[in-house]
Design an enzyme around this catalytic site. Structure first.
Site, PDB file in Angstrom:
ATOM      1  N   ASP A   1      33.388  39.221  33.526  1.00  0.00           N
ATOM      2  CA  ASP A   1      33.826  39.540  34.875  1.00  0.00           C
ATOM      3  C   ASP A   1      33.433  40.990  35.152  1.00  0.00           C
ATOM      4  O   ASP A   1      33.162  41.757  34.216  1.00  0.00           O
ATOM      5  CB  ASP A   1      35.338  39.342  34.980  1.00  0.00           C
ATOM      6  CG  ASP A   1      35.873  39.689  36.349  1.00  0.00           C
ATOM      7  OD1 ASP A   1      35.310  39.227  37.349  1.00  0.00           O
ATOM      8  OD2 ASP A   1      36.865  40.459  36.411  1.00  0.00           O
TER       9      ASP A   1
ATOM     10  N   ASP B   1      39.749  39.941  33.454  1.00  0.00           N
ATOM     11  CA  ASP B   1      41.056  40.605  33.593  1.00  0.00           C
ATOM     12  C   ASP B   1      42.091  39.766  34.323  1.00  0.00           C
ATOM     13  O   ASP B   1      43.170  40.270  34.650  1.00  0.00           O
ATOM     14  CB  ASP B   1      40.890  41.948  34.326  1.00  0.00           C
ATOM     15  CG  ASP B   1      40.602  41.763  35.811  1.00  0.00           C
ATOM     16  OD1 ASP B   1      39.724  40.942  36.147  1.00  0.00           O
ATOM     17  OD2 ASP B   1      41.248  42.431  36.636  1.00  0.00           O
TER      18      ASP B   1
ATOM     19  N   ASP C   1      34.809  43.403  38.254  1.00  0.00           N
ATOM     20  CA  ASP C   1      35.910  44.246  38.736  1.00  0.00           C
ATOM     21  C   ASP C   1      37.135  44.092  37.842  1.00  0.00           C
ATOM     22  O   ASP C   1      37.625  42.986  37.629  1.00  0.00           O
ATOM     23  CB  ASP C   1      36.290  43.859  40.168  1.00  0.00           C
ATOM     24  CG  ASP C   1      35.147  44.062  41.147  1.00  0.00           C
ATOM     25  OD1 ASP C   1      34.595  45.162  41.173  1.00  0.00           O
ATOM     26  OD2 ASP C   1      34.805  43.107  41.872  1.00  0.00           O
TER      27      ASP C   1
END
Length: 226
Positions: A19, A178, A21
């Site tokens: 991922d 995240d 961001d």
């Protein structure tokens, strides 16, 4: 601290999907500034950075929709999205930075010819610009965004496309992210998953636990390196 729910067979991992961001880079402030610029443009009240941070993860259209309070006027949402994207394109690297420890982790994880790629719900153009602008391009064989495929994470389409592209099976692939979007993507594609708690939405892992949960990039290197 490293929390293991299911041990990942690191020796057989050939592809690591990341991922963007909240995992590789902290982009929260630039995204918040772009959202608040959009809200000002349409005479809406600005939002705290922390609130906007909770809206990140499902792609730009959903980020804008949430910031606007989920209006029914689709034409307005489209206009607001276009303004947001135009502003963000110019300001995406004003404050965004690579998390401390990520570059050493990428070096450690990418040894022995192991492939690494980015799979994000952020639009692909700014995603690739951020990866290039922050000096991360050398680590990634591919960068795909939320508009690269017909569906976004947690749908497994993008992950399956990357596995096909690099000739890897789900058992040879791990997703790092995240939020529960990433652990669900891994589950839906049959891949392994590592969650990071230093990003934007670690509380979601309570609902969709990853195989391994780490608190720092150094722990990522410890779990997936070598």
């Amino acid at each position: 601290m490293i929390h293991t729910n299911r041990s990942i067979p690191v020796a057989q991992i050939k592809l690591v999907l990341w991922d963007l961001d909240g995992t590789l880079v902290n982009s929260e402030l630039d995204l918040a500034h772009a959202i608040n610029a959009m809200l000002r443009q349409f005479h809406r009240q600005e939002l705290p950075v922390e609130t906007i941070g909770t809206y990140i993860g499902d792609g730009a259209p959903m980020l804008v929709r949430r910031a606007l309070g989920d209006p029914n006027d689709e034409g307005f949402v489209k206009e607001a999205l276009e303004y947001f994207l135009l502003y963000y394109r110019e300001h995406k690297l004003d404050n965004t930075y690579v998390y401390d420890g990520i570059i050493p982790a990428l070096h450690a994880i990418g040894i022995n010819g192991r492939k690494q790629a980015v799979l994000t719900n952020k639009p692909v153009r700014p995603s690739r610009d951020i990866v290039a602008g922050l000096g991360l391009s050398e680590f990634f064989a591919q960068v795909y965004g939320g508009n690269s495929f017909d569906t976004k994470k947690p749908d497994p389409l993008g992950a399956k496309a990357l596995m096909h592209e690099f000739g890897c099976t789900p058992e040879e692939t791990v997703m790092v992210g995240d939020s529960q979007i990433d652990s669900l993507t891994a589950h839906n594609a049959g891949m392994w998953s590592v969650g990071v708690t230093y990003g934007f939405a670690p509380e979601g892992f309570k609902h969709a636990p990853p195989d391994v949960l780490v608190d720092t990039p150094a722990e990522l290197a410890q779990v997936l390196g070598g």
